[in-house]
Design a protein around this motif. Sequence first.
Motif, PDB file in Angstrom:
ATOM      1  N   UNK A  87       9.851  22.105  40.673  1.00 43.92           N
ATOM      2  CA  UNK A  87       9.041  22.070  41.895  1.00 43.92           C
ATOM      3  C   UNK A  87       7.557  22.121  41.550  1.00 43.92           C
ATOM      4  N   UNK A  88       7.194  22.939  40.571  1.00 43.32           N
ATOM      5  CA  UNK A  88       5.804  23.010  40.113  1.00 43.32           C
ATOM      6  C   UNK A  88       5.310  21.660  39.598  1.00 43.32           C
ATOM      7  N   UNK A  89       6.225  20.923  38.943  1.00 45.99           N
ATOM      8  CA  UNK A  89       5.872  19.642  38.343  1.00 45.99           C
ATOM      9  C   UNK A  89       5.890  18.496  39.350  1.00 45.99           C
ATOM     10  N   UNK A  90       6.068  18.830  40.625  1.00 46.68           N
ATOM     11  CA  UNK A  90       5.977  17.824  41.666  1.00 46.68           C
ATOM     12  C   UNK A  90       7.272  17.155  42.056  1.00 46.68           C
ATOM     13  N   UNK A  91       8.401  17.676  41.579  1.00 42.09           N
ATOM     14  CA  UNK A  91       9.696  17.117  41.951  1.00 42.09           C
ATOM     15  C   UNK A  91      10.050  17.619  43.355  1.00 42.09           C
ATOM     16  N   UNK A  92       9.805  16.792  44.342  1.00 39.78           N
ATOM     17  CA  UNK A  92       9.919  17.215  45.738  1.00 39.78           C
ATOM     18  C   UNK A  92      11.337  17.614  46.129  1.00 39.78           C
ATOM     19  N   UNK A  93      12.326  17.009  45.489  1.00 40.57           N
ATOM     20  CA  UNK A  93      13.705  17.361  45.811  1.00 40.57           C
ATOM     21  C   UNK A  93      14.011  18.811  45.517  1.00 40.57           C
ATOM     22  N   UNK A  94      13.466  19.332  44.455  1.00 42.47           N
ATOM     23  CA  UNK A  94      13.699  20.732  44.092  1.00 42.47           C
ATOM     24  C   UNK A  94      12.908  21.675  44.991  1.00 42.47           C
ATOM     25  N   UNK A  95      11.712  21.258  45.361  1.00 46.21           N
ATOM     26  CA  UNK A  95      10.949  22.059  46.325  1.00 46.21           C
ATOM     27  C   UNK A  95      11.697  22.112  47.648  1.00 46.21           C
ATOM     28  N   UNK A  96      12.263  20.997  48.055  1.00 42.45           N
ATOM     29  CA  UNK A  96      13.034  20.947  49.303  1.00 42.45           C
ATOM     30  C   UNK A  96      14.232  21.896  49.225  1.00 42.45           C
ATOM     31  N   UNK A  97      14.915  21.924  48.082  1.00 41.55           N
ATOM     32  CA  UNK A  97      16.060  22.827  47.923  1.00 41.55           C
ATOM     33  C   UNK A  97      15.637  24.285  48.080  1.00 41.55           C
ATOM     34  N   UNK A  98      14.490  24.628  47.504  1.00 36.17           N
ATOM     35  CA  UNK A  98      13.997  26.004  47.608  1.00 36.17           C
ATOM     36  C   UNK A  98      13.647  26.334  49.055  1.00 36.17           C
ATOM     37  N   UNK A  99      13.014  25.393  49.749  1.00 30.94           N
ATOM     38  CA  UNK A  99      12.668  25.622  51.158  1.00 30.94           C
ATOM     39  C   UNK A  99      13.922  25.751  52.013  1.00 30.94           C
ATOM     40  N   UNK A 100      14.979  25.027  51.657  1.00 29.54           N
ATOM     41  CA  UNK A 100      16.248  25.167  52.373  1.00 29.54           C
ATOM     42  C   UNK A 100      16.810  26.569  52.204  1.00 29.54           C
ATOM     43  N   UNK A 101      16.639  27.135  51.030  1.00 28.37           N
ATOM     44  CA  UNK A 101      17.100  28.505  50.804  1.00 28.37           C
ATOM     45  C   UNK A 101      16.273  29.492  51.629  1.00 28.37           C
TER      46      UNK A 101
END
Length: 211
Positions: A87-101
């Motif tokens: 997510x730090x590296x800009x991978x939006x899919x992983x940031x989205x997963x964290x926000x879903x949590x």
Amino acid sequence: MSVFRLLIILLLAYLSVFGQAGQNDPNVKELADKIKTRSTHESMEAILAAGRSGNKNFIPFLQTIAEPEEVSYAFKTIPSYAQVALAMLGEKGYLWLILQEVDSEDIFLQNTGIEKLSLVGGPTAFKTFFRLLDEVQLRREKASAEDLEYARIHGFTLRTGDEILEPRSILAMRKLSTMVIDPPVSPAASPTLDDIKIWKEWFIQHQDLIR
């Protein structure tokens, strides 16, 4: 995650990552070696450093250990930290997963997501925590649809709901106090609902963080 399973994941990571982007980047190999040979704590710190580096060559390797398809309540694990680094590296899919949590109906998964998001930092984290300042209700555990159906079939009563957690605003303020250099409430203090007004006033003075 078992030690055996982690070793299998790391082996697959070695086999895949060095045939992809970053194969000539010594930093990627160094990270893989650290995860293989160092303690879990040292490995997690190295993963976070990779996330902060901005080096996109880390992405293929981190993806092999992040296990994004699995829900886990554990936070201080190599897969969880790999998600944070991605997510730090800009991978939006992983940031989205964290926000879903963070916004999950599962109150324990909410805690995990908030912990991860506090490490990711950045505008999305500040905007989310600013929003969570309005969450002042205690959180009660809810039974999932699957749990309810299982209980119905087997004829027993679920005790889900006995667990009650603090409001998300409290956890958000606790994380915010460690994320900024000038917190209006000391990180050593236990946040209370009275601190919400203080934090909102602080955000008025730091609107650039939530624009």
